[in-house]
Design a protein around this motif. Structure first.
Motif, mmCIF file in Angstrom:
data_model
loop_
_atom_site.group_PDB
_atom_site.id
_atom_site.type_symbol
_atom_site.label_atom_id
_atom_site.label_comp_id
_atom_site.label_asym_id
_atom_site.label_seq_id
_atom_site.Cartn_x
_atom_site.Cartn_y
_atom_site.Cartn_z
ATOM 1 N N ALA A 369 0.794 -1.304 0.084
ATOM 2 C CA ALA A 369 0.063 -0.027 -0.022
ATOM 3 C C ALA A 369 0.697 1.358 0.048
ATOM 4 C CB ALA A 369 -0.818 -0.125 1.179
ATOM 5 N N ALA A 370 2.127 1.141 0.661
ATOM 6 C CA ALA A 370 2.769 2.370 0.750
ATOM 7 C C ALA A 370 3.838 2.494 -0.452
ATOM 8 C CB ALA A 370 3.909 2.353 1.924
ATOM 9 N N TYR A 384 -5.509 2.617 6.855
ATOM 10 C CA TYR A 384 -6.751 3.039 6.135
ATOM 11 C C TYR A 384 -6.782 2.663 4.895
ATOM 12 C CZ TYR A 384 -6.578 5.386 10.660
ATOM 13 O OH TYR A 384 -6.464 5.766 12.008
ATOM 14 N N VAL A 385 -5.651 2.322 4.242
ATOM 15 C CA VAL A 385 -5.843 1.674 2.837
ATOM 16 C C VAL A 385 -6.077 0.015 2.742
ATOM 17 C CG1 VAL A 385 -4.527 1.624 0.601
ATOM 18 C CG2 VAL A 385 -4.206 3.316 1.951
ATOM 19 N N ILE A 450 1.404 2.912 11.558
ATOM 20 C CA ILE A 450 0.259 2.720 10.616
ATOM 21 C C ILE A 450 -1.253 3.285 10.686
ATOM 22 C CG2 ILE A 450 1.463 0.639 9.876
ATOM 23 C CD1 ILE A 450 -0.899 -0.795 10.975
ATOM 24 N N LEU A 451 -1.312 3.548 11.991
ATOM 25 C CA LEU A 451 -2.623 4.302 12.591
ATOM 26 C C LEU A 451 -2.748 5.826 12.251
ATOM 27 C CD1 LEU A 451 -3.609 2.176 15.664
ATOM 28 C CD2 LEU A 451 -4.759 2.052 13.412
ATOM 29 N N PRO A 461 -4.973 4.191 -2.638
ATOM 30 C CA PRO A 461 -5.482 2.660 -2.511
ATOM 31 C C PRO A 461 -5.275 1.812 -3.276
ATOM 32 C CG PRO A 461 -7.172 4.620 -3.055
ATOM 33 C CD PRO A 461 -5.674 5.243 -3.063
ATOM 34 N N ALA A 462 -4.724 0.664 -2.848
ATOM 35 C CA ALA A 462 -4.369 -0.587 -3.658
ATOM 36 C C ALA A 462 -5.339 -1.672 -3.627
ATOM 37 C CB ALA A 462 -3.031 -1.015 -3.324
ATOM 38 N N PRO A 463 -5.582 -2.167 -4.742
ATOM 39 C CA PRO A 463 -6.582 -3.250 -4.528
ATOM 40 C C PRO A 463 -6.089 -4.394 -3.880
ATOM 41 C CG PRO A 463 -5.326 -3.419 -6.556
ATOM 42 C CD PRO A 463 -4.912 -2.183 -5.993
#
Lengths: 500, 87, 314, 144
Positions: A369-370, A384-385, A450-451, A461-463
């Motif tokens: 995601a990052a 959140y992603v 991460i929070l 956003p990644a699938p």
């Protein structure tokens, strides 16, 4: 003995099914990821078989274990497998963890590895699972050596499966340390064969008991025990010998890291437990003072592994160093040198085999995601992603810190209980407390990072595939199950240790 | 007979030490090859003909060939680099 | 006389140390970087009063001498480790049962059964073949799997580098037409080597040798063929696909037949495999087919290693 | 102790060799030499095992035919066959491991041009630093 003929054949059938799957995989077409699907299917079937074996062994309420002669000749003339409740539980856990590590990282494997190598990757995964099961079930020291070698080559190859200079170097370093370890194991097996004239575990045990009574060959016996312990300790990354681990586990692809950290180390630890318990026996270990050595090394690993993890910035390397600390917990249990200690160590093997793959899978999802960055500060706001990965990391961190209702709590509690009737109790409790605090010191910042919402540079956003969500869900369920209902499992393991 | 055994064992140890101290990789591979051959002879003395055949074919043969190939590959790259530098 | 001996010793010593005359293509280890010269500029007059702190001095000293000291420490450490290991193991060996004595613990009832009943229980004249392919066949199956694992791993690591331009390795063997001597020898030698390999494999249960040694001999015939006629000509009948198919099939036959034998043995069923008359070629039950399978795997794998190491492809 | 060592001379030589091999494997910095050290250690252990199987005055474990047909099967004629079987397995294992580690070594050499694993680490960190510097430069350019 066992009356159920289906259950009787399960150890043999599971090893051979995995081997045959490994052998036919190179012949399969590469399209549609058939090789990987086949290995997932076979591991799933083996998991079901192991669960049935566990049911058959424990449903009667008695503690049963049985020997399976490999061929027409009974022991001590031929090879043998041996299965009891503990072996069945471990093989079930190994298969489930392997399966979930594969399915959870199904899409990241496809990104990291080209198709031609993925086929060989699934061959290696099958061989690795087969060798783990063989190490779990075997009753013969030389068979154990041969399968340790298969395990070594396959483990190094699944590090090198991701192309690139860093992985090649890490694999080479891992290979060299492993080879030192297997060389020491081989020397020790030769010495033991010379002293006892047997290779089968229970015959060796009998011969060693006689030697201890007559007080012959005390020095060679001590040396061989020391060599075999050192060799397997190098392979299972006990602290002073763990320098190879972070490179190997930190640079490889996510599935490989999960498999290596969660399972490969455990196979070697369980071999040490078998050698201590079945070949030498607890009294001999105590008489030769090996329990104290193992205990001290375990405590050192618990502290130093966490201290090293504190210094890391890369999340995968941090989780890898945390494995070193967790291996220390297992050796602490073994070093207590009682049935309760060994049962607690086995429980921790199971807990760690379920939690560490979850952490690696979660870390993979978060770094995906990052934008494939693995530095801690780059992961800001990734929860959140990819919420499934975030929850996995939080649950894993809670488990490693030993918060009640998570899996790690169960094993820490049982380790504490096991150390009560031991002279090292103060040291054991102090080490457990210190290590838990240190664990918190590096896992809590990761969770906070991460929070935290990242407003400047929010992650895109990644699938997230359904398979990933499903695997993470199963991981979380296992984690809560182990945390909440560990008492029957611990009872089962204790029964298993009694008939080991 | 005993003298031959002692000589062969001594030869093995000398080989192993010279492998560790020699600076040329090619020499160390050649020394290792002779080490394997002598090992095969010792296994004949120890009444294990199976091992002797296997060691002669594998240790002195295939393993050494693999080492030579690896060295050749490394050397080839080295030469290529030199050429590039000259250009 | 003495001088001659001395000169011979000197030559040998130089050769061992790698100081002698070298062939052109010889590979040298990368030279260690030379000790750093004193790069410090002389201080000018004004800065003379600047006293270097202890730490700076230490750092300077370390920069100049560090590598040297490190290598000395390293060698000292390795010699020390070696001595400790050797002394410990020698002390152990001194207490072991005496060499070659017939009442040692290893010569027990297990060995007696292998020797006295092995011939009618396995049907093999070579006791070692009966031992590794019948009594302790699971170990041997594991051993073949180790070879298989190594083969697929090496294929994964080195494979396909001939076709892709990403890797720098060039082909080593350029096919040359004029190598008549090598070809003349190969024409005569290859059939002999092949025959000898087959004999060693097929007689594995009767005499010394067996699948592994025979397979290694067979692979040398393939290697010679590749050297004399070029890899392309070998590739006509032995390419990567055939390599994978043949090793997998051979290992599969091994696994299935041995699996049948394990299954019947453990469940005390009757096995349909006849033992034959000891001493005949067609005897010893599964040992002959297993030896042939092992021979095929080993020949293919070892040639595969050779081709992958020299060309990057099979 | 010395008498015992002289009596067990094969085993003594084997453990000296395995000590040398182990030290080479651990502490040599050149990878090819490390792998040769591994092979020396392995063969030394096999020598130890084979010496353990030897019994003075007995024959190799291949059945000898009797003069009038049949086989000589008394266990006091042949040496111990178990070590030979184990060593056969071991030789295969060590050749597989050698091939695998040489393959990895070649790949390492392709990337870094060195056979020394520590130098490879040095070069790797250097390359990474250069890469990071390049990325920073590119970012600065974009910003400018």
């Amino acid at each position: 003995m066992i009356d159920n003929m289906v259950a009787f054949n399960i150890p043999f059938v599971s090893i051979f099914m995995l081997m045959i799957a490994a052998i036919i995989t190179p012949l399969l077409p590469r399209k549609k990821r058939i090789p990987e699907k086949l290995s997932c299917l076979v591991i799933f079937i083996v998991a079901i078989l192991s669960a049935y074996l566990l049911y058959a062994l424990t449903s009667s309420g008695q503690d049963i274990s049985f020997n399976f002669p490999m061929g027409h000749f009974p022991a001590p003339w031929g090879n043998e497998l041996r299965a009891g409740p503990l072996e069945a539980v471990l093989s079930l856990v190994f298969c489930v963890a392997m399966l979930l590590s594969l399915t959870g990282n199904f899409s990241s494997t496809a990104e990291d590895i080209p198709a031609s190598r993925r086929q060989i990757f699934s061959v290696l995964v099958n061989l690795l699972t087969a060798s783990l099961l063989a190490l779990t079930y075997t009753n013969d020291l030389f068979t154990a050596y041969v399968f340790i070698e298969i395990n070594t080559i396959a483990a190094c190859a699944i590090v090198a499966v991701k192309e690139g200079p860093a992985t090649t170097r890490a694999a080479l370093r891992y290979l060299i340390m492993s080879l030192v370890g297997s060389g020491l194991v081989m020397i020790a097996i030769c010495l033991l064969y010379d002293l006892t004239g047997h290779l089968l575990m229970q015959n060796m045990h009998g011969a060693i008991q006689v030697l201890m009574i007559t007080r012959e060959y005390a020095m060679p016996l001590t040396v061989s025990l020391g060599l075999v312990t050192t060799g397997l300790a190098i392979k299972s990354a006990l602290y002073p010998f763990a320098a190879w681990l972070p490179d190997a586990h930190g640079t490889s692809t996510n599935a490989s890291s999960a498999i290596l950290s969660g399972l490969v180390l455990k196979g070697h630890v369980f071999t040490i437990i078998k050698i201590f318990y079945r070949v030498f026996g607890l009294e001999v270990i105590h008489a030769l003072r090996m329990d104290t050595v193992i205990f001290i090394l375990g405590v050192a690993a618990m502290i130093m592994g966490s201290v090293h993890a504190l210094k890391q910035n890369n999340i995968k390397r941090m989780i890898a160093w945390s494995s070193v600390a967790q291996i220390g917990y297992i050796f602490l249990g073994v070093g207590l040198n009682t049935v309760a200690g060994i049962a607690a160590a086995c429980l921790h093997i199971i807990v760690h085999a379920c939690v560490k793959p979850m952490l690696f899978t979660a870390a993979g999802g978060l770094s995906n995601a990052a934008g494939h960055k693995k530095e801690l500060h780059a992961l800001m706001g990734t929860f959140y992603v990819n919420r499934w990965a975030g929850m996995g990391l939080i649950a894993g961190a809670c488990s490693m810190m030993g918060i009640p209702a998570f899996a790690g709590f169960a094993s820490k509690l049982s380790l504490t209980l096991a150390s009560f009737d031991n002279k090292f109790i103060v040291w054991a409790l102090a080490a457990l407390a210190t290590s838990s605090v240190l664990n918190a010191l590096y896992y809590v910042p990761a969770v906070i990072v991460i929070l935290t919402h990242n407003k400047n540079n929010p992650p895109k956003p990644a699938p997230v595939t359904k398979l990933y969500k499903f695997s993470m869900f199963v991981f979380l369920m296992i984690n809560f199950y182990l945390g909440l209902f560990c008492v029957p499992l611990l009872r089962l393991i204790t029964r298993g240790v009694n008939v080991l | 007979m005993a003298i031959i055994e002692w000589l062969l064992l001594l030869f093995l140890i000398v080989c192993a030490i010279s492998v560790s101290i020699t600076k040329s990789l090619l020499n160390s591979v050649i020394i290792f090859m002779s080490y394997s051959l002598v090992m095969a002879v010792i296994w004949v003395l120890l009444r294990s003909p199976d091992l002797a055949i296997t060691e002669a074919a594998v240790g002195a043969g295939v393993t050494s060939v693999l080492f030579f190939l690896a060295l050749r590959k490394v050397g080839q790259l080295e030469h290529k680099k030199d050429e590039e530098e000259k250009e | 006389m003495n001088d001659e001996l001395k000169s011979i010793w000197l030559k040998f010593f130089n050769w061992v140390m790698g100081n002698g005359p070298r062939p052109e293509n010889e590979v040298l280890p990368p030279e260690p970087p030379p000790d750093l010269p004193f790069t410090q500029k002389p201080h000018d007059k004004f800065s003379r009063f600047h006293e270097a702190t202890l730490k700076e001095r230490y750092n300077q000293w370390l920069e100049i001498h560090g590598l040297h000291i490190f290598s000395i420490l390293y060698s000292a450490l390795s010699i020390l480790t070696c001595l400790v290991i050797v002394v410990l193991l020698l002390a152990t060996v001194a207490e072991l049962p005496p060499f070659g004595h017939e009442r040692n613990p290893a010569n027990n009832e297990v060995i007696r059964r292998y020797v006295e009943h092995g011939w009618h229980e396995t049907g093999a004249q070579n006791i070692v073949a009966g031992l590794i392919l019948d009594y302790r066949a699971f170990d041997t199956f594991g051993e073949s799997s180790v070879l298989f694992t190594a083969a697929v791993s090496v294929l994964m690591i080195l494979g396909n580098s001939r076709s892709s331009k990403k890797y720098k390795f060039k082909q080593l063997h350029v096919y040359r037409n004029d190598d008549t001597i090598l070809r003349g020898v190969a024409v005569m030698a290859i059939p002999v080597i092949l025959m000898m390999g087959c004999v060693v494999v097929i007689n594995g249960h009767l005499s010394a040798g067996g699948g592994f040694a025979g397979g290694a001999i067979l692979s040398t015939a393939l290697i010679l063929c590749a050297n004399a006629y070029g890899f392309e000509s070998v590739r006509r009948f032995f390419n990567e696909r055939i390599f994978i198919v043949s090793s997998s099939t051979a290992l599969m036959i091994y696994a299935l037949s041995k699996g049948y034998s394990f299954f019947t043995g453990a469940n005390q069923l009757h096995s349909i495999i006849p033992k034959g008359v000891v001493g005949n070629i067609l005897s010893a039950g599964l040992i002959l087919p297993l030896n042939i399978c092992v021979g095929l795997i080993v020949a293919g794998t070892l040639y595969g290693f050779y081709a992958l190491f020299s060309e990057g492809d099979i | 102790m010395l008498e015992n060592l002289l009596l067990n001379h094969y085993e003594a030589a084997a453990v000296i060799l395995s000590g040398i091999g182990l030290t080479n494997l651990l502490l040599q910095r050149n990878l090819i030499k490390k792998i040769i050290g591994l092979n020396i250690m392995d063969t030394a252990v096999y020598l130890f095992l084979a010496a353990k199987g030897y019994v003075a005055g007995r024959a190799a474990p291949i059945l000898i035919e009797k003069a009038g047909g049949g086989w000589l099967t008394s266990s006091s004629i042949y040496v111990n066959p178990v070590p030979a079987g184990l060593v056969l397995t071991g030789i295969v294992v060590s050749v597989s491991v050698t091939a695998f580690s040489l393959a990895l070594t070649l790949r390492l050499y392709e990337h870094y041009g060195t056979l020394n694993i520590d130098e490879a680490l040095l070069k790797m960190t250097q390359e990474q630093e250069e890469l990071e510097a390049k990325i920073e430069d590119a970012e600065e350019e974009v910003l400018a």
